[in-house]
Design a protein around this motif. Structure first.
Motif, PDB file in Angstrom:
ATOM      1  N   SER A 154       0.827  -1.196   0.000  1.00  0.00           N
ATOM      2  CA  SER A 154       0.000   0.000   0.000  1.00  0.00           C
ATOM      3  C   SER A 154       0.868   1.256   0.000  1.00  0.00           C
ATOM      4  CB  SER A 154      -0.922  -0.008   1.228  1.00  0.00           C
ATOM      5  OG  SER A 154      -1.861   1.030   1.155  1.00  0.00           O
ATOM      6  N   GLU A 155       1.935   1.241   0.806  1.00  0.00           N
ATOM      7  CA  GLU A 155       2.832   2.398   0.848  1.00  0.00           C
ATOM      8  C   GLU A 155       3.531   2.594  -0.495  1.00  0.00           C
ATOM      9  OE1 GLU A 155       6.402   4.217   3.652  1.00  0.00           O
ATOM     10  OE2 GLU A 155       5.822   2.114   3.845  1.00  0.00           O
ATOM     11  N   THR A 156       3.933   1.473  -1.109  1.00  0.00           N
ATOM     12  CA  THR A 156       4.590   1.553  -2.414  1.00  0.00           C
ATOM     13  C   THR A 156       3.639   2.115  -3.464  1.00  0.00           C
ATOM     14  OG1 THR A 156       6.002  -0.329  -1.870  1.00  0.00           O
ATOM     15  CG2 THR A 156       5.778   0.225  -4.191  1.00  0.00           C
TER      16      THR A 156
ATOM     17  N   ALA B 200      -2.376  -1.384  -6.350  1.00  0.00           N
ATOM     18  CA  ALA B 200      -3.173  -0.595  -7.289  1.00  0.00           C
ATOM     19  C   ALA B 200      -4.256   0.208  -6.571  1.00  0.00           C
ATOM     20  CB  ALA B 200      -3.794  -1.506  -8.340  1.00  0.00           C
ATOM     21  N   CYS B 201      -4.850  -0.368  -5.527  1.00  0.00           N
ATOM     22  CA  CYS B 201      -5.853   0.387  -4.753  1.00  0.00           C
ATOM     23  C   CYS B 201      -5.223   1.628  -4.133  1.00  0.00           C
ATOM     24  CB  CYS B 201      -6.450  -0.506  -3.661  1.00  0.00           C
ATOM     25  SG  CYS B 201      -7.690  -1.693  -4.238  1.00  0.00           S
ATOM     26  N   ALA B 202      -4.035   1.461  -3.571  1.00  0.00           N
ATOM     27  CA  ALA B 202      -3.358   2.614  -2.972  1.00  0.00           C
ATOM     28  C   ALA B 202      -2.950   3.630  -4.029  1.00  0.00           C
ATOM     29  CB  ALA B 202      -2.133   2.138  -2.191  1.00  0.00           C
ATOM     30  N   ALA B 203      -2.500   3.119  -5.193  1.00  0.00           N
ATOM     31  CA  ALA B 203      -2.107   4.030  -6.271  1.00  0.00           C
ATOM     32  C   ALA B 203      -3.297   4.843  -6.759  1.00  0.00           C
ATOM     33  CB  ALA B 203      -1.515   3.226  -7.427  1.00  0.00           C
ATOM     34  N   THR B 204      -4.491   4.273  -6.691  1.00  0.00           N
ATOM     35  CA  THR B 204      -5.697   4.952  -7.151  1.00  0.00           C
ATOM     36  C   THR B 204      -6.189   5.988  -6.147  1.00  0.00           C
ATOM     37  OG1 THR B 204      -6.370   2.990  -8.401  1.00  0.00           O
ATOM     38  CG2 THR B 204      -8.084   4.604  -7.888  1.00  0.00           C
ATOM     39  N   VAL B 205      -6.160   5.629  -4.857  1.00  0.00           N
ATOM     40  CA  VAL B 205      -6.752   6.489  -3.825  1.00  0.00           C
ATOM     41  C   VAL B 205      -5.757   7.484  -3.257  1.00  0.00           C
ATOM     42  CG1 VAL B 205      -7.801   6.496  -1.513  1.00  0.00           C
ATOM     43  CG2 VAL B 205      -8.490   4.772  -3.208  1.00  0.00           C
ATOM     44  N   PHE B 206      -4.535   7.031  -2.928  1.00  0.00           N
ATOM     45  CA  PHE B 206      -3.600   7.885  -2.185  1.00  0.00           C
ATOM     46  C   PHE B 206      -2.626   8.659  -3.069  1.00  0.00           C
ATOM     47  CE2 PHE B 206      -4.486   4.338   0.887  1.00  0.00           C
ATOM     48  CZ  PHE B 206      -5.229   5.092   1.776  1.00  0.00           C
ATOM     49  N   ALA B 207      -2.132   8.014  -4.137  1.00  0.00           N
ATOM     50  CA  ALA B 207      -1.089   8.661  -4.946  1.00  0.00           C
ATOM     51  C   ALA B 207      -1.508  10.026  -5.498  1.00  0.00           C
ATOM     52  CB  ALA B 207      -0.646   7.731  -6.071  1.00  0.00           C
TER      53      ALA B 207
END
Length: 410
Positions: free
Chosen positions: A28-30, A240-247
């Motif tokens: 998620s961090e990545t 991918a979830c983190a890249a969509t929401v956090f990035a």
């Protein structure tokens, strides 16, 4: 149906190896910091663990003995002792982190501080390891961990910019603004997470527990080539979830609560309940896996009786090592050290210890005295040697990158 249930050993190993507390946060961090630019590391790691897990499982099925036992016999006690010291330290750190992960999952469900759950979680883990049959354990927690497929469902529901994510994964998108040292640190961590030493020790010892023989080679390979890629798919979905929401917001992730947030945003309370169940099952399964692996490696090195199929009274030293390892893990957590930090440190040391684990496996897998006509073929050796080069590179780079980046914080 029996063949389908047999695959749960690979599922448990894959979920415990790829999607434990550290990987939940690390992926998620990545994703939050790099988007999908490090997705290739997960793919490389999946292929690597498949190559060596297949070797270790084949060794167990053909010889009837776990790979660590044969490493000691084939290469001598000194080489095996170095392997034992490195792998046990990494396994113990990971065990502590997984106990913490179970407690953090319960905290998400109850809002009661995770430290209060740590002793209770460790006690329940010990009871399962002490009383539950191996096959029942692997099937219950291996299949329950599949609740993490909710990350795949959430990703689809989030309707991300697929083309942009694909461009990042293929290296066609512009840099994320992070330095190359941070990029390298997270690449090494993700690779080490995929190829953690205890995975192959657990997998081969589990094959002996299930009494695999030559006729079970198809089952062994099915476990490898379904279970581990499944863990990789779940890792990529989390990223991918983190890249969509956090990035897009520039938000960094450093807790398990943030990791589950994309699922809650996409699927609401029901999705949150399912992802908490998945986190609990995955970390609990990983705690079982690492707890057993701690006992397996020490018992096999000293030639003690071991295994869940053996009555506890007849394998008292094996069970004592498991219990002591759990108590050491609890003691570490009760210092209030962050379980996520413990796992990130364990991944660095795991990278350093990788050559000690995988070179001996490659040697044993080519020994006709143990495997006869089932020794490695040319393709297996090409992949095995190629991955040894990558492993050596990761081992050399791990600690310098940790120091330069301050554990990826800069």
């Amino acid at each position: 149906m029996k063949r389908a249930l047999a695959v749960t050993l690979g599922i448990l190993t894959a979920i415990g190896g790829f999607v434990d507390i550290g990987d939940l946060v690390a992926n998620s961090e990545t994703g939050a910091r790099f988007g999908m630019r490090l997705a290739w590391v997960v793919v490389v790691g999946v292929i690597g663990i498949c190559v060596y897990a297949e070797m270790s499982g084949r060794v167990a099925a053909v010889s009837g003995r776990p790979v660590f036992d044969l490493v000691r016999e084939r290469l001598g006690p000194k080489v095996a002792l170095a392997n034992l010291a490195g792998s046990y330290l990494v396994t113990l750190l990971t065990l502590a982190a997984e106990i913490g992960g179970v407690a953090l999952a319960i905290e998400l469900a109850t809002s009661v501080h995770y430290l209060l759950w740590v002793p209770i979680a460790a006690f329940v883990i010990w009871v399962v390891l002490w009383r539950m049959r191996f096959e029942t354990m692997e099937r219950v927690f291996g299949l329950a961990g599949l609740a993490l497929v909710v990350f795949v469902v959430a990703l689809i529901a989030l309707d991300p910019p697929w083309r942009e994510l694909g461009s990042q994964a293929l290296g066609q998108a512009s840099a994320s603004g992070e330095g190359w040292a941070s990029y390298g640190f997270f690449a090494v961590s993700l690779f080490a997470a995929a190829m953690t030493p205890y995975e192959v020790f657990f997998f081969s010892s589990g094959g002996v527990e299930e009494e695999w023989t030559r006729k079970d080679l198809i089952t062994e390979r099915t476990n490898v080539f379904i279970g581990f890629p499944l863990g990789g798919i779940l890792s990529l979905a989390i990223m991918a979830c983190a890249a969509t929401v956090f990035a897009p917001l520039g938000v960094q992730v450093d807790s398990i609560g943030q990791t589950t947030l994309p699922v809650a945003l996409a699927l609401g309370k029901l999705g949150l309940a399912v992802v908490i169940l998945g986190v609990f099952a995955a970390t609990f399964g990983a705690a079982l896996e690492t707890g057993l692996s701690a006992g397996y490696t020490i018992a096999q090195y000293f030639g003690w009786r071991w295994g869940k199929s053996v009555a506890p009274r007849s394998a008292a030293r094996f069970h004592t090592v498991v219990l002591v390892s759990l108590l050491l893990g609890v003691a570490l957590l009760l210092t209030t050290v962050d379980p996520v930090t413990v796992t990130e440190v364990s991944l660095v040391f795991s990278a350093v210890a990788l050559p000690l684990t995988y070179l001996p496996i490659l040697v044993v897998a080519n020994d006709r005295d143990y495997l006869g006509d089932q020794v490695n073929g040319r393709l297996a050796n090409i992949f095995g040697v190629g991955y040894l080069a990558v492993i050596l590179l990761a081992a050399v780079a791990a600690i310098p990158l940790m120091v330069i980046t301050g554990m990826g914080t800069s």
